[in-house]
Design a protein around this motif. Structure first.
Motif, mmCIF file in Angstrom:
data_model
loop_
_atom_site.group_PDB
_atom_site.id
_atom_site.type_symbol
_atom_site.label_atom_id
_atom_site.label_comp_id
_atom_site.label_asym_id
_atom_site.label_seq_id
_atom_site.Cartn_x
_atom_site.Cartn_y
_atom_site.Cartn_z
ATOM 1 N N GLY A 256 0.826 -1.194 0.000
ATOM 2 C CA GLY A 256 0.000 0.000 0.000
ATOM 3 C C GLY A 256 0.865 1.250 0.000
ATOM 4 N N SER A 257 0.512 2.216 0.836
ATOM 5 C CA SER A 257 1.289 3.461 0.918
ATOM 6 C C SER A 257 0.920 4.209 2.183
ATOM 7 N N THR A 258 1.902 4.876 2.759
ATOM 8 C CA THR A 258 1.613 5.760 3.887
ATOM 9 C C THR A 258 0.654 6.872 3.488
ATOM 10 N N ASN A 259 0.538 7.130 2.169
ATOM 11 C CA ASN A 259 -0.387 8.163 1.701
ATOM 12 C C ASN A 259 -1.846 7.789 1.922
ATOM 13 N N ASN B 169 -1.825 -9.160 4.835
ATOM 14 C CA ASN B 169 -1.396 -7.924 5.480
ATOM 15 C C ASN B 169 -1.056 -6.876 4.435
ATOM 16 N N ASN B 170 -1.041 -5.631 4.882
ATOM 17 C CA ASN B 170 -0.820 -4.484 4.011
ATOM 18 C C ASN B 170 0.406 -3.720 4.492
ATOM 19 N N VAL B 171 1.462 -3.679 3.666
ATOM 20 C CA VAL B 171 2.672 -2.925 3.983
ATOM 21 C C VAL B 171 2.537 -1.535 3.372
ATOM 22 N N GLN B 172 2.788 -0.505 4.179
ATOM 23 C CA GLN B 172 2.585 0.871 3.735
ATOM 24 C C GLN B 172 3.908 1.636 3.739
ATOM 25 N N PRO B 173 4.640 1.626 2.610
ATOM 26 C CA PRO B 173 5.907 2.351 2.561
ATOM 27 C C PRO B 173 5.692 3.864 2.532
#
Length: 257
Positions: free
Chosen positions: A141-144, A182-186
């Motif tokens: 995903g994204s930190t956005n 799970n969702n990784v949010q760079p």
């Protein structure tokens, strides 16, 4: 490397560049057989393929259009056929349309949803038909999804926010089957398309607790962990790895006056 993923079979979408390449390399170095998709640049895909093969694992490069549901399903089926199954799915491929609301087109909107959201659902639905207990799905995903500090990122942020809900919902569906999602949010990550220098990069660094861009290896390390037996009790989580980018508001409130 510890080879914690030996005999596991993985598919990484969008694996021919950037974060995707880092993930392919890390999974292969951990002993997993790895297939990955690419949409263009066959020479670059060949380089990634050969790098994985030199690590002594089976590897496959699959040309696929993530905006086309049939192509996404076909990439999963080919992975299963060539590797003998699938234990790990990394939904990494993504597109970015940056423009203000009055400049965005419906085509921009549709493509963003097709690639960033629908393709994730389609690939996951196709993969879990073949996954056994102990399977892992990891979305990039994204930190956005939680913080958008610049104009023009509305539909990108929306698409990444959708992955948060998808991970939570599918965790309930897949939990009884022993499959995690799970969702990784760079946050800001150094890639050839996202250089860590320049006016835009400097603006982002000022919003971070760690004033630097992350590396693809740091994101790949998180993915490898979530794909390992050590992470068997983690599911439905949105895990942010952004150098404190999303902590900006709390940091700002504590600055001395």
């Amino acid at each position: 490397m510890s080879h914690t993923l030996k005999n596991k079979r993985a598919l990484v979408t969008g694996g021919s560049r950037g974060i995707g390449t880092g993930i392919v390399n890390r999974l292969a170095s951990e002993g997993a057989d790895v297939a990955f998709t690419y949409s263009s640049s066959p020479d670059r895909a060949k380089e990634v393929l050969q790098a994985a093969q030199t690590l002594g694992v089976r590897a496959s490069a699959i040309k696929a259009d993530s905006a086309n549901a049939s192509s996404v399903v076909a990439s999963v089926e080919r992975t299963v056929a060539e590797l003998g199954g699938i234990d790990i799915l990394v939904n990494n491929v993504s597109v970015l349309a940056i423009a203000r609301i009055d400049e965005l087109t419906l085509a921009d909107f549709d493509r963003t949803i097709d690639v960033n959201v629908r393709a994730v659902f389609v690939a996951t639905q196709a993969a879990v038909k073949h996954m056994k207990e102990g399977g892992h799905i990891i979305n990039i995903g994204s930190t956005n999804a939680e913080r958008m500090p610049f104009t023009g990122g509305s539909i990108y942020a929306m698409s990444k926010s959708a992955l948060q809900g998808l991970a939570k919902g599918l965790a309930r569906d897949l939990g009884p089957r022993g499959i995690t999602i799970n969702n990784v949010q760079p946050g800001p990550i150094t890639t050839d398309m996202n250089p860590p220098e320049g006016e835009f990069a400097q603006m982002l660094k000022k919003l971070m607790a760690l004033p630097r861009y992350g590396t693809v290896e740091e994101i790949a390390g998180m993915v490898a962990y979530l794909a390992s037996p050590e992470a068997a009790f983690i599911t439905g989580a949105n895990l942010t790895i952004d150098g404190g980018f999303s902590a900006y508001s709390s940091l700002r409130s504590k600055q001395p006056q």
